[in-house]
Design a protein around this motif. Structure first.
Motif, PDB file in Angstrom:
ATOM      1  N   LYS A  31      58.206  10.382 -54.823  1.00  0.00           N
ATOM      2  CA  LYS A  31      58.530  11.195 -55.984  1.00  0.00           C
ATOM      3  C   LYS A  31      58.189  12.657 -55.723  1.00  0.00           C
ATOM      4  CE  LYS A  31      57.770   7.574 -59.431  1.00  0.00           C
ATOM      5  NZ  LYS A  31      57.002   7.205 -60.634  1.00  0.00           N
TER       6      LYS A  31
ATOM      7  N   ALA B 258      57.748  14.272 -63.951  1.00  0.00           N
ATOM      8  CA  ALA B 258      56.709  14.386 -64.982  1.00  0.00           C
ATOM      9  C   ALA B 258      56.860  13.314 -66.030  1.00  0.00           C
ATOM     10  CB  ALA B 258      56.793  15.767 -65.660  1.00  0.00           C
ATOM     11  N   ASP B 259      55.719  12.881 -66.557  1.00  0.00           N
ATOM     12  CA  ASP B 259      55.698  11.996 -67.708  1.00  0.00           C
ATOM     13  C   ASP B 259      55.901  12.845 -68.953  1.00  0.00           C
ATOM     14  OD1 ASP B 259      55.177  10.265 -69.729  1.00  0.00           O
ATOM     15  OD2 ASP B 259      53.052   9.989 -69.264  1.00  0.00           O
TER      16      ASP B 259
ATOM     17  N   THR C 173      52.549  15.197 -66.227  1.00  0.00           N
ATOM     18  CA  THR C 173      52.046  15.010 -64.868  1.00  0.00           C
ATOM     19  C   THR C 173      53.166  15.188 -63.859  1.00  0.00           C
ATOM     20  OG1 THR C 173      50.381  13.459 -65.658  1.00  0.00           O
ATOM     21  CG2 THR C 173      50.842  13.451 -63.299  1.00  0.00           C
TER      22      THR C 173
ATOM     23  N   GLU D  52      54.285  14.901 -59.915  1.00  0.00           N
ATOM     24  CA  GLU D  52      53.904  14.116 -58.744  1.00  0.00           C
ATOM     25  C   GLU D  52      54.616  14.622 -57.486  1.00  0.00           C
ATOM     26  OE1 GLU D  52      54.542   9.991 -59.402  1.00  0.00           O
ATOM     27  OE2 GLU D  52      53.401   9.937 -61.260  1.00  0.00           O
ATOM     28  N   ARG D  53      53.845  14.693 -56.421  1.00  0.00           N
ATOM     29  CA  ARG D  53      54.399  14.967 -55.086  1.00  0.00           C
ATOM     30  C   ARG D  53      53.737  13.992 -54.130  1.00  0.00           C
ATOM     31  NH1 ARG D  53      55.243  21.402 -53.679  1.00  0.00           N
ATOM     32  NH2 ARG D  53      57.129  21.673 -54.942  1.00  0.00           N
TER      33      ARG D  53
ATOM     34  N   HIS E 135      50.130  12.498 -54.659  1.00  0.00           N
ATOM     35  CA  HIS E 135      49.275  13.392 -55.428  1.00  0.00           C
ATOM     36  C   HIS E 135      49.896  13.737 -56.777  1.00  0.00           C
ATOM     37  CE1 HIS E 135      48.033  14.454 -51.131  1.00  0.00           C
ATOM     38  NE2 HIS E 135      46.993  13.852 -51.680  1.00  0.00           N
ATOM     39  N   ARG E 136      49.003  14.045 -57.714  1.00  0.00           N
ATOM     40  CA  ARG E 136      49.430  14.337 -59.083  1.00  0.00           C
ATOM     41  C   ARG E 136      48.783  15.637 -59.566  1.00  0.00           C
ATOM     42  NH1 ARG E 136      47.791   9.625 -62.762  1.00  0.00           N
ATOM     43  NH2 ARG E 136      49.585  10.227 -64.024  1.00  0.00           N
TER      44      ARG E 136
ATOM     45  N   GLY F 193      48.314  17.747 -63.180  1.00  0.00           N
ATOM     46  CA  GLY F 193      48.436  17.657 -64.632  1.00  0.00           C
ATOM     47  C   GLY F 193      48.558  19.028 -65.271  1.00  0.00           C
TER      48      GLY F 193
ATOM     49  N   GLN G 276      45.247  13.989 -67.816  1.00  0.00           N
ATOM     50  CA  GLN G 276      45.344  13.186 -66.605  1.00  0.00           C
ATOM     51  C   GLN G 276      45.789  14.060 -65.431  1.00  0.00           C
ATOM     52  OE1 GLN G 276      44.469   9.842 -66.590  1.00  0.00           O
ATOM     53  NE2 GLN G 276      43.799  10.325 -68.674  1.00  0.00           N
ATOM     54  N   GLY G 277      45.543  13.575 -64.215  1.00  0.00           N
ATOM     55  CA  GLY G 277      45.942  14.297 -63.014  1.00  0.00           C
ATOM     56  C   GLY G 277      44.737  14.633 -62.177  1.00  0.00           C
TER      57      GLY G 277
END
Length: 315
Positions: A2, A6-7, A188, A190-191, A194-195, A197, A220-221
Motif C-alpha cells: 500500500k 488512508a482510513d 492513517t 500507509e507506505r 509503515h504508518r 497518522g 493511531q500511527g
C-alpha cells in the motif's frame, strides 16, 4: 504494497455531537480555549481598535505600502529531520497552507497560484481560517482557495481543518473542492509496512472541547502529525507522543516590529510557538505566518507564506 492509503472513516454521530457543541459555543457569550472560558468583550474592543487603525492607515502612505507587503508572499522551503520518521517516509513532501482569508484580499489567490504552479507534493494540508468575512458566503472563500491551489499536483491526500473564523458549513464547502476535513479525528497513511497518522482538531482557540484531547489521546500511527489551527495544544500533543505539529492562526503577527517581532499573537497559551519553527519537548512544530490577512489587509515586517516541508529521518 500500500502507498498513501488512508482510513477515511468518520462516525456521523460523532460529527453531529461536535456540531451541536460548536453551535452552543457560537451562540454563547464566551469563547473556550484549553486555558478555559473567556468573555467576548475584550475581542470586541480589540476589533474596534483594529477598525480605527484601518481607518487611520487609509489616510497615510503606509496603507498602500501595507497592501503591497501583503501581496509579497514567499514560498518557504524546509527540510526537517524528525525523530521517529519511518524510513519509507523519508523524503515525504507536504505543502502547508494556513489562514488564507482570500475573501478579505482576493488578489492574493493569483499570487499564490504563481508561487505554487507545478509544485508536486505527497500531501496538501490547510490548517484553518479559510474564511475571513463572516458576512460573505463560505463558497467564495473556498472558490478562491481552489484557484490559488489549482496548479499544485498532490500525489496523496488533501486534508484541511477548521480555524476560529470557519463556521460549521465550511466542512461541506471544503469537501466540495476535494478536501478531506478532519474534525477531531485521525486518518492513517500507509507506505509499505509503515504508518503515518494525521490528527486534525477543530479550532481550539475559540471552540475547544474535550473531544480535542480525546483525538490526540486516541490517535493511531507509529509516526503522528498534529494539525491544529493554533499552537495552543502544543504541550498536550507533545505529551501524547506526536512528532510534528503544524499550525497557523497568529499570521506571524501580521503587523510586527522591525525584525519580525509580533505585537500581538492572539494565543492564550504556548506563546513560544507563535511563529516559525519551534520545539516542545521532543516534538517539532511549525507555525505558518499565513497566506492571507485579516482586516486591515496589510502587513508590516512580516511576509505571508506557504511552506513546502520535506520530512527526513533523523540520524
Amino acid at each position: 504494497m500500500k502507498s498513501d492509503v488512508a482510513d477515511a472513516s468518520r462516525p456521523s454521530a460523532g460529527l453531529a455531537q461536535w456540531a451541536a457543541t460548536r453551535r452552543e459555543i457560537e451562540r454563547s457569550r464566551y469563547w473556550i480555549s484549553p486555558k478555559g472560558r473567556r468573555t467576548r468583550w475584550r475581542k470586541a474592543i480589540f476589533n474596534r481598535l483594529l477598525a480605527i487603525l484601518a481607518l487611520g492607515l487609509r489616510l497615510t502612505p503606509f496603507h498602500a505600502r501595507g497592501l503591497r507587503n501583503a501581496l509579497d508572499v514567499r514560498r518557504t522551503e524546509l527540510e526537517l529531520a524528525v525523530p521517529g520518521l519511518p524510513p519509507s517516509f523519508d523524503g515525504y513532501r507536504l505543502l502547508h497552507v494556513s489562514d488564507t482569508h482570500l475573501d478579505v484580499f482576493p488578489e492574493i489567490a493569483e499570487v499564490a497560484h504563481r508561487l505554487l504552479d507545478g509544485v508536486e507534493v505527497d500531501l496538501l494540508v490547510v490548517t484553518g481560517d479559510v474564511h475571513g468575512d463572516q458576512q460573505a458566503p463560505v463558497e467564495r472563500s473556498t472558490g478562491l482557495l481552489a484557484r490559488a491551489l489549482r496548479g499544485v499536483r498532490v500525489r496523496g491526500h488533501r486534508v484541511a481543518i477548521l480555524g476560529n473564523h470557519d463556521p460549521i458549513d465550511m466542512v461541506g464547502a471544503l469537501e466540495a473542492i476535494g478536501f478531506e476535513v478532519l474534525v477531531n479525528r485521525t486518518v492513517t497513511v500507509e507506505r509499505g509496512r509503515h504508518r503515518l497518522g494525521l490528527t486534525g482538531l477543530d479550532d481550539v482557540h475559540n471552540f475547544y472541547s474535550a473531544a480535542a484531547h480525546a483525538a490526540l489521546r486516541d490517535a493511531q500511527g507509529e509516526f503522528r502529525i498534529a494539525l491544529v489551527h493554533s499552537a495552543e495544544m502544543a504541550d498536550h500533543a507533545a505529551a501524547a507522543g506526536f512528532a510534528l505539529y503544524l499550525a497557523g492562526h497568529s499570521h506571524g503577527g501580521q503587523i510586527c516590529l522591525p525584525g519580525g517581532r509580533p505585537l500581538v499573537t492572539q494565543l492564550t497559551r504556548c506563546r513560544h510557538a507563535a511563529v516559525g519553527l519551534w520545539r516542545q519537548g521532543s516534538m517539532l512544530g511549525y507555525t505558518s505566518r499565513g497566506l492571507g490577512v485579516s482586516p486591515p489587509p496589510v502587513r508590516f515586517n512580516c511576509r505571508g507564506e506557504v511552506a513546502l516541508i520535506t520530512l527526513r529521518t533523523a540520524p
